[in-house]
Design a protein around this motif. Structure first.
Motif, short mmCIF file in Angstrom:
data_model
loop_
_atom_site.label_atom_id
_atom_site.label_comp_id
_atom_site.label_asym_id
_atom_site.label_seq_id
_atom_site.Cartn_x
_atom_site.Cartn_y
_atom_site.Cartn_z
N ALA A 124 -1.27 0.73 7.44
CA ALA A 124 -0.74 1.03 5.36
C ALA A 124 -0.73 2.23 4.64
N THR A 125 -0.15 2.32 3.41
CA THR A 125 -0.20 3.69 3.09
C THR A 125 -1.87 4.22 2.66
N CYS A 126 -2.67 3.13 2.51
CA CYS A 126 -4.17 3.47 1.92
C CYS A 126 -4.83 3.97 2.85
N LEU A 186 5.25 7.73 8.87
CA LEU A 186 4.69 7.30 10.03
C LEU A 186 4.79 5.86 8.85
N ASP A 187 4.68 6.04 7.60
CA ASP A 187 4.08 4.79 6.16
C ASP A 187 5.14 3.87 6.46
N ILE A 188 6.72 5.28 6.41
CA ILE A 188 7.52 4.59 6.31
C ILE A 188 7.94 3.40 7.46
N GLN A 241 6.20 1.78 8.91
CA GLN A 241 5.31 0.82 8.72
C GLN A 241 5.94 -0.74 8.18
N ASN A 242 6.42 0.32 6.88
CA ASN A 242 7.78 -0.97 6.46
C ASN A 242 8.78 -1.78 7.11
N SER A 243 9.33 -1.06 7.94
CA SER A 243 10.37 -1.91 8.63
C SER A 243 9.49 -2.32 9.45
N LEU A 272 2.87 2.12 -3.40
CA LEU A 272 3.21 2.95 -2.97
C LEU A 272 4.07 3.60 -2.53
N GLY A 273 4.36 3.36 -1.38
CA GLY A 273 4.60 3.87 -0.18
C GLY A 273 5.95 5.08 -0.45
N ILE A 274 7.23 4.46 -0.57
CA ILE A 274 8.59 4.88 -1.07
C ILE A 274 8.25 6.06 -2.61
#
Ligand SMILES: Nc1ncnc2c1ncn2[C@@H]1O[C@H](COP(=O)(O)OP(=O)(O)O)[C@@H](O)[C@H]1O
Ligand SMILES: [Mg+2]
Lengths: 122, 182
Positions: free
Chosen positions: A34-36, B9-11, B13-15, B70-72
């Motif tokens: 995840a982000t962190c 990669l982070d975005i 992961q949301n998908s 945090l991502g978006i």
């Protein structure tokens, strides 16, 4: 430049050599992505696991990404899930630690206490 | 985060969290228009209009492990610092499209980073059936779909050592060649 034709040849070679590798039946390596996790360096850590597994000719070890582990301060977090469901959690894993974890934990079956956040017995 | 490949990669992961099994990533580096556009599209569970409106707010998240998403917001902020912006469109149970643009030559535009690593890590995700990638620089384009590789490989996994080495250098060489013009 590599072509898709080359991939067909590799497939045929791989089908022959796949059986000759060391089967590590059902071990799963899960990296928090995840982000962190990503911000703390989870991507190169995951990549290093893939490379170390390939270099040691191990098969049936699944390296996979999972969502937030909920412990941002300890990222990158890596969970090793044994066939029987026992989970070992390594914290603040760096690329440098990966070879050691693969060699000692995955190959020899010894947990590395110094890097561990905990174990959950099934 | 300091490069686009990590944001992507982070975005993505949301998908994956939204149970998508198809993700399309497209990058366009338009030198004439001085724009870098990134689109990440998935077929996951989608979001309601209300959720879409909140999603760029850093205090919004549906996760339970942490209070803030945090991502978006991170990516939106990065775009805003480079004269760009971010938008999200979504349809419940059909999927989500996130679009972000940057001024290509802006000093704050993050470098691309290692796209190959991001793409490979996504491709091997067990739940993802199809990853489509399209990258355009000027009039040149490089595209692939993980499904094409999968069909050729006929059951041999992407992580098989020789296959992994091949796929990474196939993707990397093509992206490098494409970006020589920049
Ligand atoms: N592609 C997507 N499909 C469905 N829901 C999404 C998608 N992207 C984001 N969301 C929703 O928006 C929230 C905020 O996303 P994000 O800013 O990345 O923070 P986080 O992933 O840490 O929650 C997510 O928790 C999720 O509910
Ligand atoms: Mg997110």
């Amino acid at each position: 430049m590599k072509t898709l034709e080359d991939l067909k040849q590799l497939r045929d070679q791989a089908k022959k050599t796949m059986e000759m590798r060391y089967h590590k039946d059902g071990i799963r390596i899960q990296i928090g992505m995840a982000t962190c996790g990503i911000a703390a360096g989870a991507r190169p850590v995951m990549n290093k696991f893939l490379e170390e597994i390939a270099a040691r000719n191990l098969s049936d070890v699944i390296v996979t990404q999972v969502g937030c582990m909920g412990e941002c301060a300890f990222e990158p977090i890596v969970e090793i899930v044994e066939k029987d469901g026992t989970k070992t959690v390594y914290a603040k894993v760096s690329e440098r630690m990966v070879a050691e974890i693969v060699e000692e934990h995955i190959v020899m079956g010894k947990r590395l206490d110094r890097y561990m956040l905990g174990t959950i017995k099934r | 985060m300091n490069d686009l490949s990590l944001y992507i990669l982070d975005i993505a992961q949301n998908s994956l969290s939204a149970h998508a099994d198809m993700i399309e990533i497209s990058i366009c580096e338009d030198i004439l228009a001085n724009q870098l556009t990134l689109i990440v599209k998935d077929n996951g569970q989608g979001m309601s209009e209300e959720m879409v409106a909140q999603v760029t707010d850093p205090f919004f998240t549906t996760r339970t492990t942490r209070k803030v998403g945090l991502g978006i917001p991170f990516l939106k902020m990065a775009a805003n610092l480079a004269e760009g912006d971010l938008s999200v469109t979504s349809i419940v149970s059909q999927g989500t499209t996130l679009k972000v643009n940057f001024q290509l030559n802006h000093i704050n535009t993050p470098p691309l980073g290692d796209m190959t690593e991001t793409l490979f890590i996504l491709m091997i995700h067990p739940d993802l059936k199809e990853l489509k990638y399209s990258h355009q620089v000027g009039t040149e384009r490089f595209e692939f779909s993980s499904g094409t590789f999968k069909a050729i490989l006929d059951g041999v996994p992407f992580t098989e050592p020789q296959v992994m080495a091949y796929l990474k250098s196939y993707i990397n060489d093509n992206i490098m060649k494409l970006r020589r013009a920049l």
